[in-house]
Write an enzyme that holds these catalytic residues in place. Structure first.
Site, PDB file in Angstrom:
ATOM      1  N   GLU A   1       0.846  -1.188   0.000  1.00 22.46           N
ATOM      2  CA  GLU A   1       0.000   0.000   0.000  1.00 22.46           C
ATOM      3  C   GLU A   1       0.887   1.245   0.000  1.00 22.46           C
ATOM      4  OE1 GLU A   1      -3.251   1.120  -0.225  1.00 22.46           O
ATOM      5  OE2 GLU A   1      -2.240   3.051   0.035  1.00 22.46           O
TER       6      GLU A   1
ATOM      7  N   GLY B   1     -10.038   3.874  -0.083  1.00 24.32           N
ATOM      8  CA  GLY B   1     -11.165   4.799  -0.022  1.00 24.32           C
ATOM      9  C   GLY B   1     -11.997   4.664   1.240  1.00 24.32           C
TER      10      GLY B   1
ATOM     11  N   GLY C   1     -17.823   8.451   2.551  1.00 23.10           N
ATOM     12  CA  GLY C   1     -19.008   8.704   3.368  1.00 23.10           C
ATOM     13  C   GLY C   1     -19.651   7.438   3.902  1.00 23.10           C
TER      14      GLY C   1
ATOM     15  N   MET D   1     -21.505   5.237   2.561  1.00 22.99           N
ATOM     16  CA  MET D   1     -22.833   4.845   2.057  1.00 22.99           C
ATOM     17  C   MET D   1     -22.714   3.541   1.269  1.00 22.99           C
ATOM     18  SD  MET D   1     -24.165   8.586   0.846  1.00 22.99           S
ATOM     19  CE  MET D   1     -25.915   8.370   1.017  1.00 22.99           C
TER      20      MET D   1
ATOM     21  N   GLU E   1     -27.326  12.119  -3.073  1.00 25.67           N
ATOM     22  CA  GLU E   1     -27.193  12.044  -1.623  1.00 25.67           C
ATOM     23  C   GLU E   1     -27.176  13.457  -1.035  1.00 25.67           C
ATOM     24  OE1 GLU E   1     -22.719  11.311  -0.383  1.00 25.67           O
ATOM     25  OE2 GLU E   1     -23.241  10.041  -2.071  1.00 25.67           O
TER      26      GLU E   1
ATOM     27  N   HIS F   1     -15.974   8.954  -7.398  1.00 23.18           N
ATOM     28  CA  HIS F   1     -16.295   7.572  -7.779  1.00 23.18           C
ATOM     29  C   HIS F   1     -15.663   7.177  -9.108  1.00 23.18           C
ATOM     30  CE1 HIS F   1     -20.382   8.149  -5.451  1.00 23.18           C
ATOM     31  NE2 HIS F   1     -19.344   8.119  -4.640  1.00 23.18           N
TER      32      HIS F   1
ATOM     33  N   GLY G   1     -12.179  -1.152  -8.667  1.00 24.45           N
ATOM     34  CA  GLY G   1     -13.160  -0.369  -9.422  1.00 24.45           C
ATOM     35  C   GLY G   1     -12.823  -0.210 -10.886  1.00 24.45           C
TER      36      GLY G   1
ATOM     37  N   ASN H   1     -23.734   4.779  -5.164  1.00 27.66           N
ATOM     38  CA  ASN H   1     -22.375   4.787  -4.615  1.00 27.66           C
ATOM     39  C   ASN H   1     -21.737   3.414  -4.847  1.00 27.66           C
ATOM     40  OD1 ASN H   1     -24.545   6.158  -3.090  1.00 27.66           O
ATOM     41  ND2 ASN H   1     -22.844   7.339  -2.332  1.00 27.66           N
TER      42      ASN H   1
ATOM     43  N   PHE I   1     -18.919   1.380  -3.677  1.00 31.55           N
ATOM     44  CA  PHE I   1     -17.997   0.426  -3.045  1.00 31.55           C
ATOM     45  C   PHE I   1     -18.620  -0.930  -2.736  1.00 31.55           C
ATOM     46  CE2 PHE I   1     -18.730   2.686   1.231  1.00 31.55           C
ATOM     47  CZ  PHE I   1     -19.329   1.609   1.887  1.00 31.55           C
TER      48      PHE I   1
HETATM   49  P1  FAE Z   1      -9.447   2.222  -3.542  1.00 32.94           P
HETATM   50  O1  FAE Z   1     -10.342   2.108  -2.368  1.00 32.94           O
HETATM   51  O2  FAE Z   1      -9.324   3.522  -4.225  1.00 32.94           O
HETATM   52  O3  FAE Z   1      -8.001   1.755  -3.040  1.00 32.94           O
HETATM   53  C1  FAE Z   1      -6.860   1.773  -3.845  1.00 32.94           C
HETATM   54  C2  FAE Z   1      -5.649   1.789  -2.928  1.00 32.94           C
HETATM   55  O4  FAE Z   1      -4.491   1.473  -3.701  1.00 32.94           O
HETATM   56  C3  FAE Z   1      -5.372   3.141  -2.257  1.00 32.94           C
HETATM   57  O5  FAE Z   1      -5.184   2.961  -0.882  1.00 32.94           O
HETATM   58  C4  FAE Z   1      -4.087   3.616  -2.929  1.00 32.94           C
HETATM   59  O6  FAE Z   1      -3.248   4.390  -2.083  1.00 32.94           O
HETATM   60  C5  FAE Z   1      -3.416   2.304  -3.289  1.00 32.94           C
HETATM   61  N1  FAE Z   1      -2.501   2.411  -4.422  1.00 32.94           N
HETATM   62  C6  FAE Z   1      -2.673   3.103  -5.564  1.00 32.94           C
HETATM   63  N2  FAE Z   1      -1.618   2.942  -6.392  1.00 32.94           N
HETATM   64  C7  FAE Z   1      -0.758   2.073  -5.742  1.00 32.94           C
HETATM   65  C8  FAE Z   1       0.507   1.518  -6.079  1.00 32.94           C
HETATM   66  N3  FAE Z   1       1.084   1.787  -7.258  1.00 32.94           N
HETATM   67  N4  FAE Z   1       1.109   0.717  -5.173  1.00 32.94           N
HETATM   68  C9  FAE Z   1       0.518   0.443  -3.974  1.00 32.94           C
HETATM   69  N5  FAE Z   1      -0.697   0.964  -3.613  1.00 32.94           N
HETATM   70  C10 FAE Z   1      -1.319   1.756  -4.487  1.00 32.94           C
HETATM   71  O7  FAE Z   1      -9.789   1.128  -4.632  1.00 32.94           O
HETATM   72  N6  FAE Z   1     -18.280   5.057  -2.320  1.00 32.94           N
HETATM   73  C11 FAE Z   1     -19.405   4.549  -1.772  1.00 32.94           C
HETATM   74  O8  FAE Z   1     -19.855   3.467  -2.172  1.00 32.94           O
HETATM   75  N7  FAE Z   1     -20.055   5.218  -0.772  1.00 32.94           N
HETATM   76  C12 FAE Z   1     -19.629   6.432  -0.316  1.00 32.94           C
HETATM   77  O9  FAE Z   1     -20.240   7.007   0.599  1.00 32.94           O
HETATM   78  C13 FAE Z   1     -18.461   6.994  -0.898  1.00 32.94           C
HETATM   79  N8  FAE Z   1     -18.002   8.208  -0.517  1.00 32.94           N
HETATM   80  C14 FAE Z   1     -16.795   8.658  -1.004  1.00 32.94           C
HETATM   81  C15 FAE Z   1     -16.254   9.845  -0.521  1.00 32.94           C
HETATM   82  C16 FAE Z   1     -14.986  10.251  -0.922  1.00 32.94           C
HETATM   83  C17 FAE Z   1     -14.409  11.525  -0.394  1.00 32.94           C
HETATM   84  C18 FAE Z   1     -14.233   9.456  -1.829  1.00 32.94           C
HETATM   85  C19 FAE Z   1     -12.846   9.855  -2.272  1.00 32.94           C
HETATM   86  C20 FAE Z   1     -14.779   8.290  -2.335  1.00 32.94           C
HETATM   87  C21 FAE Z   1     -16.048   7.890  -1.938  1.00 32.94           C
HETATM   88  N9  FAE Z   1     -16.606   6.702  -2.396  1.00 32.94           N
HETATM   89  C22 FAE Z   1     -17.774   6.236  -1.884  1.00 32.94           C
HETATM   90  C23 FAE Z   1     -15.922   5.908  -3.441  1.00 32.94           C
HETATM   91  C24 FAE Z   1     -15.212   4.667  -2.884  1.00 32.94           C
HETATM   92  O10 FAE Z   1     -14.421   5.010  -1.767  1.00 32.94           O
HETATM   93  C25 FAE Z   1     -14.375   4.064  -4.003  1.00 32.94           C
HETATM   94  O11 FAE Z   1     -15.242   3.703  -5.059  1.00 32.94           O
HETATM   95  C26 FAE Z   1     -13.605   2.841  -3.554  1.00 32.94           C
HETATM   96  O12 FAE Z   1     -12.750   3.141  -2.478  1.00 32.94           O
HETATM   97  C27 FAE Z   1     -12.802   2.244  -4.699  1.00 32.94           C
HETATM   98  O13 FAE Z   1     -12.316   0.991  -4.272  1.00 32.94           O
HETATM   99  P2  FAE Z   1     -11.107   0.291  -5.025  1.00 32.94           P
HETATM  100  O14 FAE Z   1     -10.983  -1.085  -4.483  1.00 32.94           O
HETATM  101  O15 FAE Z   1     -11.290   0.459  -6.478  1.00 32.94           O
END
Ligand code: FAE
Length: 540
Positions: free
Chosen positions: A72, A147, A152, A154, A393, A478, A506, A516, A518
């Site tokens: 990570e 993320g 949030g 949700m 939302e 997203h 994603g 949303n 996740f």
């Molecule tokens: P993700 O959770 O983005 O994790 C990827 C990880 O990989 C991160 O920790 C990075 O630091 C790490 N990474 C990246 N590149 C590298 C590398 N080269 N080597 C090692 N590590 C690396 O991936 N979704 C909902 O369903 N409900 C909500 O309420 C919601 N609210 C949100 C609010 C905010 C402010 C944000 C930013 C997002 C929100 N989301 C929400 C979106 C959701 O968090 C997002 O869709 C997921 O986290 C994506 O999941 P992934 O597994 O794709």
């Protein structure tokens, strides 16, 4: 699904990681056994990233007895700062808020056009990143839990018909009967008690949004969440330290939030087969003639400087670095010769999940509340919008003062897709997304909220996004797509062109979930990894 329990395995993992806020005692500061100095030079399974897809992969691999290393880029958030807290709040952000920038980057940047929201901060490996491209900024959580640390919370099951349209290769019966329920249970999804919601001062803003929508003939729904609503009730009663009621979310929650480091990742570490290395960034990938993947890894210090570079070999490589992170790794590998057989389809099918943010000025006799829970609990539903369904939302403004603003993050069915290309000069990806590609989102949101304004005698706020626009479509929370299932991968996320290389996050979803995302990312990873483990992986 309101039951949430701790297994011995989870307790072991939480203790090892020192992130035990789910035990109701807040995040605790301990040296994490999971952070070691030198990672091994070979592991059977390597997982890149620690967000939803990665966390599912780590747990299922560890449970099957496969020795697994998780890399990570961000920090393991388990140590309190000098203020006694692991994370900082949105009203008083410091260096912990922001990933390697010298100013915080909250999307609602201005109020009355004044730059009162964002602050200068020292450059640090903070928890929220915004990756800026022409016409589009992509937000991502950074740290063990991805993320889940900043979102949030949700947790919404998408409409069946929409999921079938965006992922036609995924049969929906098993998704709805098996994988969504499993994901909800594992993530600790719970619902706010309606009785409490109706009387809680901290959700006045959401009730105002609901009443205004009803005046326009639109329905609203209470949205399930991974934040522990019972904990929030106790916060409101003054019985426990406040988090949702202390303006915490965008830069992490010190209490109450069931982020991945307290669910899937704790369980994964608790199997005894999974190790997590934080501040380790995967940079390059190549494949040896015997099928071993060799990943070039940079170890960072807490200021983002590369302190060490090494290579780790693995038999099975799972990419869970998020839509942009995973796509960048693959495009770099394809363009620089590490994985030349990768498909031309890598990089394509990217979308914003139709995100658009907007604010409405409420009338002065209609306050939205000075105390606002930072955890959203309600969404306005406009399924019959002439420009496609809108799920909006109701977003808090936890400023601690009455603002009379009703803020929304609308999720629209924007059909536009962008694509990532690799730029050798900057050694990173650039997003091809034009400013007019956000317009379908704006049109749909405008149709919904024009009606709400008409019915309530209210107007849009034009002072919130830096200029005079009412609709902010230049960022997404997203990001989805870039390595789409059934296109750049097979129907279970196996990357075309290379055996034992998988995409689990994603990036598999082509640009839209309609809600949303996740929960969908988690359920899809459960489905795919189950198949990969039963067919591809030799168990330990
Ligand atoms: P993700 O959770 O983005 O994790 C990827 C990880 O990989 C991160 O920790 C990075 O630091 C790490 N990474 C990246 N590149 C590298 C590398 N080269 N080597 C090692 N590590 C690396 O991936 N979704 C909902 O369903 N409900 C909500 O309420 C919601 N609210 C949100 C609010 C905010 C402010 C944000 C930013 C997002 C929100 N989301 C929400 C979106 C959701 O968090 C997002 O869709 C997921 O986290 C994506 O999941 P992934 O597994 O794709």
């Amino acid at each position: 699904m309101d039951s949430y329990s701790f297994s011995r395995r989870r307790l072991l993992g939480l203790t090892a990681m020192g992130t035990a806020s789910a035990l109701g005692i807040g995040r605790v500061a301990t040296a994490a056994e999971t952070r070691s100095v030198t990672p091994p030079s070979f592991v059977p399974a390597l997982v890149v990233g620690s967000g939803y897809g990665a966390a599912v992969s780590a747990l299922r691999l560890g449970s099957a007895g496969v020795s697994t290393l998780v890399l990570e880029t961000g920090q393991l958030w388990n140590e309190a700062g000098s203020d006694g807290s692991v994370f900082c709040s949105m009203v008083d952000p410091d260096r912990r808020s922001t990933w390697l920038h010298t100013r915080t980057q909250a999307p609602l940047g201005t109020f009355l056009w004044l730059d009162v929201v964002n602050r200068d901060v020292p450059r640090y490996t903070g928890v929220l990143d915004r990756m800026d491209h022409p016409n589009m900024s992509v937000y991502q959580g950074r740290g063990v839990g991805g993320g889940s640390l900043v979102n949030g919370g949700m947790a919404v099951v998408p409409e069946r018909e929409h999921l079938e349209r965006v992922l036609p290769a995924v049969s929906s019966d098993p998704m709805y009967e098996r994988y969504f329920p499993r994901a909800r249970r594992m993530l600790g999804v719970n619902r706010v008690s309606e009785d409490w919601f109706e009387g809680a001062e901290c959700y006045r803003y959401a009730r105002v949004a609901r009443r205004h929508a009803a005046n326009a003939g639109l329905g609203s729904t209470l949205v399930p969440n991974v934040y522990d609503f019972d904990y929030m009730r106790r916060e409101a009663a003054g019985e426990v330290p406040a988090s949702a009621l202390a303006a915490e979310v965008l830069y992490g929650n010190n209490h109450g939030k069931r982020s991945l480091d307290q669910t899937y990742l704790a369980d994964a570490v608790g199997t005894g087969n999974v190790r997590i290395e934080s501040l380790h960034r995967a940079h390059s990938i190549r494949r040896e003639s015997d099928g071993t993947f060799v990943v070039g890894v940079q170890r960072l210090d807490e200021f983002g400087n590369v302190r060490e570079v090494h290579e780790i070999g693995c038999r099975y490589l799972f990419l869970g670095a998020g839509s942009q992170g995973t796509t960048e790794l693959l495009l770099r590998a394809r363009e620089t010769g590490g994985l030349p057989e990768l498909s031309e389809l890598v990089g394509q099918g990217w979308g914003t999940n139709g995100n658009v943010m907007l604010g409405r000025a409420c009338n002065l006799w209609d306050p939205t509340g000075a105390l606002q829970s930072s955890i959203p609990a309600l969404a306005v539903d406009d399924p019959h919008n002439e420009h496609g369904p809108v799920f909006a939302e109701s977003v808090p403004i936890p400023a601690g003062v009455e603002t009379f603003v009703s803020l929304y993050l609308a999720i629209t069915r924007n059909p536009e897709r962008g694509r990532f290309v690799f730029d050798e000069d900057t050694d990173s990806v650039r997003l091809r997304w034009s400013s007019d590609q956000g317009q379908p989102s704006v049109r749909a949101a405008r149709a919904t909220f024009d009606g709400i304004n008409r019915a309530n005698g209210t107007v849009y706020r034009h002072d919130l996004f830096g200029d005079t626009r009412a609709f902010e479509d230049r960022f997404t929370y997203h990001p989805l797509g870039g390595c789409v299932l059934g296109s750049a991968t097979d129907d279970h996320g196996r990357v075309r062109g290379y055996r034992n290389l998988y995409v689990v996050d994603g990036s598999l979803i082509p640009g839209s979930t309609g809600v949303n995302p996740f929960l969908t990312i988690t359920a899809l990873a459960e489905r795919n990894v189950e198949r990969i483990l039963s067919v591809d992986v030799e168990h330990g």
